[in-house]
Design an enzyme around this catalytic site. Sequence first.
Site, short mmCIF file in Angstrom:
data_model
loop_
_atom_site.label_atom_id
_atom_site.label_comp_id
_atom_site.label_asym_id
_atom_site.label_seq_id
_atom_site.Cartn_x
_atom_site.Cartn_y
_atom_site.Cartn_z
N ASP A 1 0.83 -1.21 0.00
CA ASP A 1 0.00 0.00 0.00
C ASP A 1 0.87 1.27 0.00
OD1 ASP A 1 -2.42 1.36 0.05
OD2 ASP A 1 -3.23 0.24 1.74
N ASP B 1 -10.21 3.42 -3.53
CA ASP B 1 -10.93 2.22 -3.08
C ASP B 1 -12.33 2.11 -3.67
OD1 ASP B 1 -8.68 1.94 -1.59
OD2 ASP B 1 -9.68 1.90 0.35
C1 GLA Z 1 -6.03 1.39 1.43
C2 GLA Z 1 -6.19 0.37 0.32
C3 GLA Z 1 -7.30 -0.60 0.67
C4 GLA Z 1 -6.98 -1.30 1.98
C5 GLA Z 1 -6.75 -0.26 3.08
C6 GLA Z 1 -6.22 -0.89 4.34
O1 GLA Z 1 -7.16 2.21 1.52
O2 GLA Z 1 -6.46 0.99 -0.91
O3 GLA Z 1 -7.50 -1.56 -0.36
O4 GLA Z 1 -5.83 -2.09 1.81
O5 GLA Z 1 -5.82 0.73 2.67
O6 GLA Z 1 -6.01 0.04 5.36
#
Ligand code: GLA
Length: 409
Positions: free
Chosen positions: A147, A202
Amino acid sequence: MRNILCLLLCLFALTAVAQKQKNLALTPPMGWNSWNKFACDVDEKLIRETADAMVASGMRDAGYQYIVIDDCWHGERDSLGFIHPDPKRFPSGMKALADYVHAKGLKFGIYSDAGWKTCGGRPGSRGREFQDAQTYASWGVDYLKYDWCNTEGLKAEGAYMTMRDALAASGRPIVLSICEWGDNQPWEWAQDVGHLWRTTGDIYNCWDCVYDHGTWKSWGVMQILDKQDGLRKYAGPGHWNDPDMMEVGNGMRTNEDRAHFAMWSMLAAPLIAGNDLRNMSRETREILTNKEVIAINQDSLGIQGFKYSDQDSLEVWFKPLANGDWAMCVLNRKSTPQQLSFDWSKHAVTDTIFNRQLETSQTRYKLRDVWAKKASGTTAKTLKAEVPAHDVLMLRLSSSKPAKKAAKS
Ligand code: GLA
């Protein structure tokens, strides 16, 4: 002489390290990830039960492989800097959990972050990349989602290359899933860095909405779909655009889930389920395990599909497949049913990027409805169908005999 030999060996070792681990994702990765449904509420019981359910539901046999624990599995680093899982949530440790997952014929994935902390505030891998990669390899990790929170001052390409090299140096084949939300155009540089890269922020569990978290937004299925525009030329075997993990089974209507799964398949997207596999409805299981739809996603050519036309929110998509086959998906974005009438003789479907042409004038294709699982005529006749609201008609076109007989010589 010895010096030259050493130099050559060093060069060889460096090139080996700089190599992305090839051949690990020749078709889009398939699996499950904890985040969409469980967020930080993860523990070893959930992971074991999910592995059991992946087998019992038929998902493993349909092609799903990876069980990935997303954020919040972490405990603390020890005095030597080694990361450990949260001892309350993962008392048996990660090696035992990976062994359990492997014994089911599945693969094991984990999550970290290029910054000093993950998005959930757990320890990130910044400055510890090689040490963490060694640890993951010693646990038996097969897939790393990496990430991009808390990365002030870092350059994305370099940061992901560091983790790529660390994984290569660990000696274990590990898929690298780049998760920097498309902020730094990973499609332009990540082909030799990771096996898949997120193209957007997301996903949110809705058909057509934007959820505003204040400082950032997450996106409904239709918003994510639209953000894939222009990216298909960057995808192919071993390097995929990732429009995020799926929300199938998390509360949208069945037809919306079906359309979501169909479109991710047309996009040659990684098929990472994000629901509770232990408590699936029959409809959800049937969507996630539809082998004919999965075959379109997993096609060996690895060509991402494209939008061919859009009339009043009735979109027609095509995807070239191996052996001259094609997939067609008609997506109705409206909340009322729409009538499709598609006269093949009036359309020239051409994929100018991958240089393919759907030759319905030369070849008669057989049509198969991959959701209804039945034959559906040929391209000799105008295709007519009602496409329900927020749903798809999805067909596989297979070439049969030539439309016209060859002239006698
Ligand atoms: C980010 C990523 C998500 C998830 C969260 C976890 O937002 O894009 O897919 O992994 O972090 O905290």
